[in-house]
Design a protein around this motif. Structure first.
Motif, mmCIF file in Angstrom:
data_model
loop_
_atom_site.group_PDB
_atom_site.id
_atom_site.type_symbol
_atom_site.label_atom_id
_atom_site.label_comp_id
_atom_site.label_asym_id
_atom_site.label_seq_id
_atom_site.Cartn_x
_atom_site.Cartn_y
_atom_site.Cartn_z
ATOM 1 N N LEU A 171 38.656 32.951 46.035
ATOM 2 C CA LEU A 171 39.298 31.688 46.403
ATOM 3 C C LEU A 171 38.986 30.570 45.421
ATOM 4 O O LEU A 171 39.833 29.707 45.164
ATOM 5 N N PHE A 172 37.783 30.569 44.866
ATOM 6 C CA PHE A 172 37.440 29.538 43.893
ATOM 7 C C PHE A 172 38.357 29.647 42.678
ATOM 8 O O PHE A 172 38.932 28.651 42.222
ATOM 9 N N ALA A 173 38.525 30.861 42.162
ATOM 10 C CA ALA A 173 39.408 31.068 41.018
ATOM 11 C C ALA A 173 40.855 30.758 41.375
ATOM 12 O O ALA A 173 41.597 30.182 40.568
ATOM 13 N N ALA A 174 41.257 31.134 42.600
ATOM 14 C CA ALA A 174 42.635 30.871 43.024
ATOM 15 C C ALA A 174 42.912 29.370 43.097
ATOM 16 O O ALA A 174 43.972 28.898 42.675
ATOM 17 N N ASN A 175 41.938 28.603 43.597
ATOM 18 C CA ASN A 175 42.116 27.153 43.674
ATOM 19 C C ASN A 175 42.138 26.531 42.285
ATOM 20 O O ASN A 175 42.876 25.574 42.024
ATOM 21 N N GLN A 176 41.341 27.073 41.387
ATOM 22 C CA GLN A 176 41.298 26.543 40.031
ATOM 23 C C GLN A 176 42.568 26.886 39.251
ATOM 24 O O GLN A 176 43.074 26.062 38.482
ATOM 25 N N ASN A 177 43.088 28.087 39.467
ATOM 26 C CA ASN A 177 44.241 28.551 38.690
ATOM 27 C C ASN A 177 45.581 28.241 39.340
ATOM 28 O O ASN A 177 46.625 28.354 38.691
ATOM 29 N N GLY A 178 45.547 27.897 40.615
ATOM 30 C CA GLY A 178 46.796 27.621 41.311
ATOM 31 C C GLY A 178 47.581 28.868 41.665
ATOM 32 O O GLY A 178 48.767 28.792 42.001
ATOM 33 N N SER A 179 46.936 30.030 41.613
ATOM 34 C CA SER A 179 47.588 31.285 41.981
ATOM 35 C C SER A 179 46.527 32.255 42.497
ATOM 36 O O SER A 179 45.355 32.162 42.129
ATOM 37 N N ALA A 180 46.968 33.180 43.328
ATOM 38 C CA ALA A 180 46.040 34.118 43.965
ATOM 39 C C ALA A 180 46.192 35.503 43.361
ATOM 40 O O ALA A 180 47.320 36.006 43.226
ATOM 41 N N THR A 181 45.077 36.102 42.995
ATOM 42 C CA THR A 181 45.087 37.462 42.437
ATOM 43 C C THR A 181 44.080 38.324 43.183
ATOM 44 O O THR A 181 42.874 38.061 43.141
ATOM 45 N N TRP A 182 44.578 39.346 43.874
ATOM 46 C CA TRP A 182 43.690 40.278 44.553
ATOM 47 C C TRP A 182 43.165 41.293 43.545
ATOM 48 O O TRP A 182 43.886 41.721 42.654
ATOM 49 N N GLN A 183 41.903 41.674 43.695
ATOM 50 C CA GLN A 183 41.299 42.621 42.772
ATOM 51 C C GLN A 183 40.342 43.543 43.519
ATOM 52 O O GLN A 183 39.844 43.194 44.602
ATOM 53 N N GLN A 184 40.112 44.709 42.943
ATOM 54 C CA GLN A 184 39.166 45.641 43.560
ATOM 55 C C GLN A 184 37.746 45.144 43.333
ATOM 56 O O GLN A 184 37.363 44.831 42.206
ATOM 57 N N GLU A 185 36.975 45.094 44.404
ATOM 58 C CA GLU A 185 35.583 44.691 44.299
ATOM 59 C C GLU A 185 34.695 45.893 43.979
ATOM 60 O O GLU A 185 33.886 45.853 43.062
ATOM 61 N N TYR A 186 34.852 46.966 44.761
ATOM 62 C CA TYR A 186 34.055 48.176 44.529
ATOM 63 C C TYR A 186 34.596 49.313 45.377
ATOM 64 O O TYR A 186 35.419 49.099 46.277
ATOM 65 N N SER A 187 34.161 50.513 45.095
ATOM 66 C CA SER A 187 34.390 51.652 45.969
ATOM 67 C C SER A 187 33.033 52.126 46.471
ATOM 68 O O SER A 187 32.023 52.013 45.766
ATOM 69 N N PHE A 188 32.998 52.655 47.671
ATOM 70 C CA PHE A 188 31.733 53.087 48.265
ATOM 71 C C PHE A 188 31.087 54.185 47.429
ATOM 72 O O PHE A 188 29.879 54.153 47.157
ATOM 73 N N GLN A 189 31.881 55.176 47.026
ATOM 74 C CA GLN A 189 31.320 56.296 46.272
ATOM 75 C C GLN A 189 30.665 55.837 44.974
ATOM 76 O O GLN A 189 29.562 56.278 44.637
ATOM 77 N N GLU A 190 31.343 54.962 44.250
ATOM 78 C CA GLU A 190 30.807 54.502 42.978
ATOM 79 C C GLU A 190 29.592 53.603 43.166
ATOM 80 O O GLU A 190 28.614 53.690 42.419
#
Length: 251
Positions: free
Chosen positions: A164-183
């Motif tokens: 959300l911090f980056a989204a507020n700074q950039n004026g757009s929202a980008t979803w990204q993978q945080e992690y996978s359990f196995q890895e």
């Protein structure tokens, strides 16, 4: 559903999901009359698990409010007695239950159900997914579960989040993978044995705990924004405005 707010659903042949109405157990529920089994839901849960056992099916149990403790406030999430009643049903049908999933606390966690107070032998586990709504010091999160199509044991999940911090700074929202359990935890599946190993590593390995703690709030550091906003705010009003512009809502 009309009686207790719970229902069952067939996911695929051989796998059922039981969705519980956990509001009736909540310590915040001031409307349900205290009784041993509100709406008869524990009896219904045991009955549905018995049906699944007889049919040779596996079951996922899901609910909103978790049984157990809220680490943020240090209080029990369910009223006295209900957690024990739920655990009694669960331990009776460990051969049927392949996974339990809850939410409510907005954080990325897991819980272990122990055989006794000595906490040496866990019997079952619960996965707690973070929330989409960012109202308790968390970034929005969405989880994609992967399960073994033969055993129906969860083998992995992919956790996605929105910064959300980056989204507020950039004026757009980008979803990204945080992690996978196995890895993240070097595991081949999400079972009691692997979760116990991770739990023990959290005590002994500081780097493992730091990574877990960052995922706990879905990569949102509440103190970061409190510090940064205090550096540029001349008044409480300025401070609140800064937090509102840069961070999710706080408790």
């Amino acid at each position: 559903f009309s009686v207790m707010g719970a229902y069952n659903a067939s996911v695929v042949p051989g796998l059922r999901m039981l969705l519980l109405n956990t509001v009736v157990y909540s310590t915040s529920d001031n409307y349900t009359t205290p009784e041993p089994d509100p709406c008869g839901q524990f009896a219904w849960l045991a009955q549905q698990l018995e049906y699944a056992r007889a049919a040779g099916d596996k079951v996922y149990i899901a609910g909103h409010i978790i049984p157990g403790m809220d680490a943020f406030n240090g209080v029990s999430m369910w009223s006295s007695g209900y957690t024990g009643s739920f655990y009694e049903v669960v331990t009776e049908y460990l051969d049927v239950i392949s996974g339990m999933f809850f939410g409510h606390i907005h954080t990325d966690e897991f819980r272990l159900l122990w055989e006794n107070a000595s906490q040496q032998t866990p019997l079952a586990s619960m996965l707690i997914a973070p929330a989409v709504t960012p109202v308790y010091n968390n970034n929005p999160g969405v989880r994609l579960m992967i399960y073994n199509t033969s055993t129906f044991v969860p083998v992995d999940y992919f956790q996605y989040y929105l910064d959300l911090f980056a989204a507020n700074q950039n004026g757009s929202a980008t979803w990204q993978q945080e992690y996978s359990f196995q890895e993240a935890y070097s595991a081949t599946q999400i079972d009691v044995a692997n979760l116990q190993r991770v739990y023990e590593e959290l005590f002994t390995n500081h780097s493992v705990f730091e990574a877990y703690f960052a995922r706990h709030s879905v990569q949102f550091n509440a103190q970061k924004f409190q510090i940064l906003c205090s550096m540029v705010s001349q008044s409480f009003e300025d401070y609140v405005t800064c937090l509102a512009q840069n961070a999710p809502a706080r408790r």
